[in-house]
Design a protein around this motif. Structure first.
Motif, PDB file in Angstrom:
ATOM      1  N   ILE A  34       0.836  -1.193   0.000  1.00 22.41           N
ATOM      2  CA  ILE A  34       0.000   0.000   0.000  1.00 22.41           C
ATOM      3  C   ILE A  34       0.874   1.247   0.000  1.00 22.41           C
ATOM      4  O   ILE A  34       0.648   2.197  -0.756  1.00 22.41           O
ATOM      5  N   ARG A  35       1.914   1.246   0.836  1.00 23.75           N
ATOM      6  CA  ARG A  35       2.827   2.383   0.906  1.00 23.75           C
ATOM      7  C   ARG A  35       3.488   2.627  -0.451  1.00 23.75           C
ATOM      8  O   ARG A  35       3.560   3.763  -0.932  1.00 23.75           O
ATOM      9  N   GLN A  36       3.937   1.554  -1.086  1.00 25.22           N
ATOM     10  CA  GLN A  36       4.569   1.683  -2.400  1.00 25.22           C
ATOM     11  C   GLN A  36       3.582   2.206  -3.437  1.00 25.22           C
ATOM     12  O   GLN A  36       3.933   3.047  -4.270  1.00 25.22           O
ATOM     13  N   GLY A  37       2.354   1.713  -3.384  1.00 26.92           N
ATOM     14  CA  GLY A  37       1.335   2.165  -4.319  1.00 26.92           C
ATOM     15  C   GLY A  37       1.024   3.641  -4.155  1.00 26.92           C
ATOM     16  O   GLY A  37       0.837   4.362  -5.146  1.00 26.92           O
ATOM     17  N   LEU A  38       0.977   4.103  -2.925  1.00 27.74           N
ATOM     18  CA  LEU A  38       0.724   5.523  -2.676  1.00 27.74           C
ATOM     19  C   LEU A  38       1.865   6.385  -3.194  1.00 27.74           C
ATOM     20  O   LEU A  38       1.636   7.471  -3.737  1.00 27.74           O
ATOM     21  N   GLN A  39       3.089   5.903  -3.061  1.00 22.09           N
ATOM     22  CA  GLN A  39       4.237   6.645  -3.593  1.00 22.09           C
ATOM     23  C   GLN A  39       4.174   6.740  -5.111  1.00 22.09           C
ATOM     24  O   GLN A  39       4.433   7.799  -5.688  1.00 22.09           O
ATOM     25  N   VAL A  40       3.819   5.649  -5.766  1.00 24.77           N
ATOM     26  CA  VAL A  40       3.689   5.657  -7.223  1.00 24.77           C
ATOM     27  C   VAL A  40       2.573   6.604  -7.632  1.00 24.77           C
ATOM     28  O   VAL A  40       2.717   7.370  -8.591  1.00 24.77           O
ATOM     29  N   ALA A  41       1.465   6.568  -6.915  1.00 27.69           N
ATOM     30  CA  ALA A  41       0.328   7.434  -7.232  1.00 27.69           C
ATOM     31  C   ALA A  41       0.702   8.911  -7.121  1.00 27.69           C
ATOM     32  O   ALA A  41       0.185   9.740  -7.873  1.00 27.69           O
ATOM     33  N   GLU A  42       1.582   9.247  -6.211  1.00 22.67           N
ATOM     34  CA  GLU A  42       2.024  10.627  -6.073  1.00 22.67           C
ATOM     35  C   GLU A  42       2.922  11.057  -7.226  1.00 22.67           C
ATOM     36  O   GLU A  42       2.908  12.218  -7.636  1.00 22.67           O
ATOM     37  N   ARG A  43       3.717  10.128  -7.770  1.00 18.69           N
ATOM     38  CA  ARG A  43       4.663  10.438  -8.843  1.00 18.69           C
ATOM     39  C   ARG A  43       4.029  10.417 -10.223  1.00 18.69           C
ATOM     40  O   ARG A  43       4.403  11.187 -11.092  1.00 18.69           O
ATOM     41  N   GLU A  44       3.132   9.470 -10.446  1.00 15.70           N
ATOM     42  CA  GLU A  44       2.572   9.240 -11.769  1.00 15.70           C
ATOM     43  C   GLU A  44       1.430  10.213 -12.052  1.00 15.70           C
ATOM     44  O   GLU A  44       0.726  10.633 -11.149  1.00 15.70           O
ATOM     45  N   PRO A  45       1.240  10.536 -13.323  1.00 18.50           N
ATOM     46  CA  PRO A  45       0.108  11.398 -13.666  1.00 18.50           C
ATOM     47  C   PRO A  45      -1.216  10.666 -13.436  1.00 18.50           C
ATOM     48  O   PRO A  45      -1.289   9.445 -13.543  1.00 18.50           O
ATOM     49  N   ILE A  46      -2.231  11.427 -13.131  1.00 17.21           N
ATOM     50  CA  ILE A  46      -3.552  10.865 -12.884  1.00 17.21           C
ATOM     51  C   ILE A  46      -4.286  10.760 -14.209  1.00 17.21           C
ATOM     52  O   ILE A  46      -4.326  11.717 -14.989  1.00 17.21           O
ATOM     53  N   LEU A  47      -4.862   9.580 -14.476  1.00 18.37           N
ATOM     54  CA  LEU A  47      -5.613   9.376 -15.706  1.00 18.37           C
ATOM     55  C   LEU A  47      -7.070   9.753 -15.498  1.00 18.37           C
ATOM     56  O   LEU A  47      -7.642   9.509 -14.440  1.00 18.37           O
ATOM     57  N   GLN A  48      -7.661  10.310 -16.525  1.00 19.08           N
ATOM     58  CA  GLN A  48      -9.083  10.623 -16.498  1.00 19.08           C
ATOM     59  C   GLN A  48      -9.878   9.355 -16.795  1.00 19.08           C
ATOM     60  O   GLN A  48      -9.362   8.398 -17.393  1.00 19.08           O
ATOM     61  N   GLN A  49     -11.133   9.342 -16.414  1.00 17.49           N
ATOM     62  CA  GLN A  49     -12.015   8.187 -16.618  1.00 17.49           C
ATOM     63  C   GLN A  49     -12.007   7.735 -18.076  1.00 17.49           C
ATOM     64  O   GLN A  49     -11.907   6.546 -18.371  1.00 17.49           O
ATOM     65  N   GLU A  50     -12.095   8.662 -19.002  1.00 17.18           N
ATOM     66  CA  GLU A  50     -12.147   8.326 -20.422  1.00 17.18           C
ATOM     67  C   GLU A  50     -10.849   7.655 -20.880  1.00 17.18           C
ATOM     68  O   GLU A  50     -10.875   6.748 -21.711  1.00 17.18           O
ATOM     69  N   GLU A  51      -9.726   8.110 -20.368  1.00 12.09           N
ATOM     70  CA  GLU A  51      -8.436   7.510 -20.729  1.00 12.09           C
ATOM     71  C   GLU A  51      -8.360   6.068 -20.243  1.00 12.09           C
ATOM     72  O   GLU A  51      -7.902   5.185 -20.972  1.00 12.09           O
ATOM     73  N   VAL A  52      -8.820   5.832 -19.029  1.00 16.07           N
ATOM     74  CA  VAL A  52      -8.801   4.475 -18.467  1.00 16.07           C
ATOM     75  C   VAL A  52      -9.726   3.569 -19.265  1.00 16.07           C
ATOM     76  O   VAL A  52      -9.363   2.433 -19.606  1.00 16.07           O
ATOM     77  N   GLU A  53     -10.913   4.062 -19.585  1.00 15.41           N
ATOM     78  CA  GLU A  53     -11.851   3.261 -20.376  1.00 15.41           C
ATOM     79  C   GLU A  53     -11.265   2.922 -21.741  1.00 15.41           C
ATOM     80  O   GLU A  53     -11.443   1.815 -22.249  1.00 15.41           O
ATOM     81  N   GLY A  54     -10.548   3.870 -22.341  1.00 16.44           N
ATOM     82  CA  GLY A  54      -9.907   3.614 -23.624  1.00 16.44           C
ATOM     83  C   GLY A  54      -8.845   2.543 -23.526  1.00 16.44           C
ATOM     84  O   GLY A  54      -8.741   1.669 -24.392  1.00 16.44           O
ATOM     85  N   LEU A  55      -8.050   2.580 -22.464  1.00 16.56           N
ATOM     86  CA  LEU A  55      -7.020   1.559 -22.263  1.00 16.56           C
ATOM     87  C   LEU A  55      -7.635   0.191 -22.006  1.00 16.56           C
ATOM     88  O   LEU A  55      -7.186  -0.819 -22.549  1.00 16.56           O
ATOM     89  N   LEU A  56      -8.669   0.161 -21.185  1.00 18.87           N
ATOM     90  CA  LEU A  56      -9.306  -1.115 -20.868  1.00 18.87           C
ATOM     91  C   LEU A  56     -10.057  -1.710 -22.047  1.00 18.87           C
ATOM     92  O   LEU A  56     -10.153  -2.933 -22.162  1.00 18.87           O
ATOM     93  N   SER A  57     -10.573  -0.859 -22.911  1.00 14.76           N
ATOM     94  CA  SER A  57     -11.342  -1.362 -24.051  1.00 14.76           C
ATOM     95  C   SER A  57     -10.477  -2.219 -24.976  1.00 14.76           C
ATOM     96  O   SER A  57     -10.974  -3.095 -25.676  1.00 14.76           O
TER      97      SER A  57
END
Length: 62
Positions: A34-57
């Motif tokens: 969890i700690r590692q995931g939170l660190q990555v989340a702070e460094r990485e850009p946040i994806l918008q809902q539409e971007e995630v849906e496009g990747l998952l599609s």
């Protein structure tokens, strides 16, 4: 902020008295992930809902 020793003591206090070493290791492992995931989340850009849906599609079959 609590020291790592204090965090571990808090975990131990929350576990039952008859827990195994594996139970303790599992809880420490999960908290570290969890700690590692939170660190990555702070460094990485946040994806918008539409971007995630496009990747998952590309992976999902409807």
């Amino acid at each position: 902020m609590n020291s790592i020793k204090e965090k571990i003591q808090s975990i131990l206090n929350q576990l039952p008295d008859d827990c195994s070493i594996e139970d303790i290791q599992y809880h420490l492992y999960v908290l570290e992930k969890i700690r590692q995931g939170l660190q990555v989340a702070e460094r990485e850009p946040i994806l918008q809902q539409e971007e995630v849906e496009g990747l998952l599609s590309k992976w999902l079959i409807e």
